[in-house]
Design an enzyme around this catalytic site. Structure first.
Site, PDB file in Angstrom:
ATOM      1  CE  LYS A 167      11.578  52.471 -21.054  1.00 59.08           C
ATOM      2  NZ  LYS A 167      11.145  52.965 -19.752  1.00 59.08           N
ATOM      3  CG  PHE A 168       6.266  48.840 -24.202  1.00 61.24           C
ATOM      4  CD1 PHE A 168       6.275  47.823 -23.251  1.00 61.24           C
ATOM      5  CD2 PHE A 168       6.312  50.163 -23.771  1.00 61.24           C
ATOM      6  CE1 PHE A 168       6.314  48.121 -21.897  1.00 61.24           C
ATOM      7  CE2 PHE A 168       6.342  50.457 -22.422  1.00 61.24           C
ATOM      8  CZ  PHE A 168       6.344  49.438 -21.473  1.00 61.24           C
ATOM      9  NE  ARG A 169       9.360  43.448 -31.408  1.00 61.88           N
ATOM     10  CZ  ARG A 169      10.579  43.349 -31.935  1.00 61.88           C
ATOM     11  NH1 ARG A 169      11.640  43.384 -31.164  1.00 61.88           N
ATOM     12  NH2 ARG A 169      10.738  43.221 -33.223  1.00 61.88           N
ATOM     13  CG  LEU A 170       5.387  50.804 -29.056  1.00 63.62           C
ATOM     14  CD1 LEU A 170       4.619  51.666 -28.070  1.00 63.62           C
ATOM     15  CD2 LEU A 170       4.454  50.204 -30.101  1.00 63.62           C
ATOM     16  CG  HIS A 171      11.558  49.334 -32.611  1.00 62.56           C
ATOM     17  ND1 HIS A 171      12.002  49.248 -31.309  1.00 62.56           N
ATOM     18  CD2 HIS A 171      11.297  48.055 -33.000  1.00 62.56           C
ATOM     19  CE1 HIS A 171      12.031  47.982 -30.928  1.00 62.56           C
ATOM     20  NE2 HIS A 171      11.597  47.243 -31.933  1.00 62.56           N
TER      21      HIS A 171
END
Length: 191
Positions: A167-171
């Site tokens: 989520k939230f581009r916190l890959h």
């Protein structure tokens, strides 16, 4: 940390349960000028010795490989929101291995390997269909031998990177990199 080949096998098994073509992988090569090209191929084997695919050596892909025995692979499994990138040198599979895989292919695929002048211009579809008819007649009965220009290559990884969406581009990104005598260095990467 899990061995990268075991991790790949786990992810690949899950992809096979949720994807139509889990074995489809983007293969990147480059020509003698360093110009890159990429296309989809099908993975036909994997394990600690590497990742195997097959091709016509007279194709653009085959010529680029023969001119620069290095490549990169990228698997993208949308349903799992996962990606695996693999980089390293290539080695040609043995004739016995290429023969065994070729013989396992559908008859029409084996005829197609003879009929297709892969990557080269053709005047029209009829030219290709005529070649298919020619080789279908030639090999109407019995064994269809592997064309001398058709073989497989194995990418022997020097780096394998696993990417998983968060989520939230916190890959989550983990790279395995070979060092020295084949030991893996494991690094977490910023997304």
């Amino acid at each position: 940390m899990q061995d990268p080949f075991e991790k790949f096998s786990d992810w690949y098994a899950k992809a096979n349960d949720s994807e139509d073509l889990a074995d489809a992988v983007a293969l990147a090569t480059s020509d003698s000028r360093g110009y890159p090209s990429v296309r989809m191929v099908l993975l036909k084997g994997h394990g600690p010795d590497g990742f195997t695919f097959y091709t016509n050596m007279e194709s653009r892909k085959g010529q680029e490989i023969l001119g620069n025995m290095r490549a990169a692979l990228c698997f993208h499994w949308k349903s799992l929101t996962r990606q695996v990138r693999i980089e390293g040198p290539l080695q040609q599979v043995s004739d016995e291995e290429a023969d065994a895989y070729y013989d396992s292919r559908a008859r029409d695929s084996r005829i197609g390997a003879w009929a297709s002048k892969q990557s080269r211009p053709m005047e029209g579809r009829f030219e290709f269909e005529a070649a298919i008819a020619k080789y279908a007649a030639k090999y109407a009965v019995g064994h269809i031998p592997r064309p001398p220009y058709w073989t497989g290559f194995r990418l022997c990884p020097e780096a394998i990177e696993f990417w998983e969406e968060r989520k939230f581009r916190l890959h989550d990104r983990t790279r395995y990199r070979r060092e020295g005598a084949g030991d893996w260095v494991v690094e977490k990467l910023y997304p």
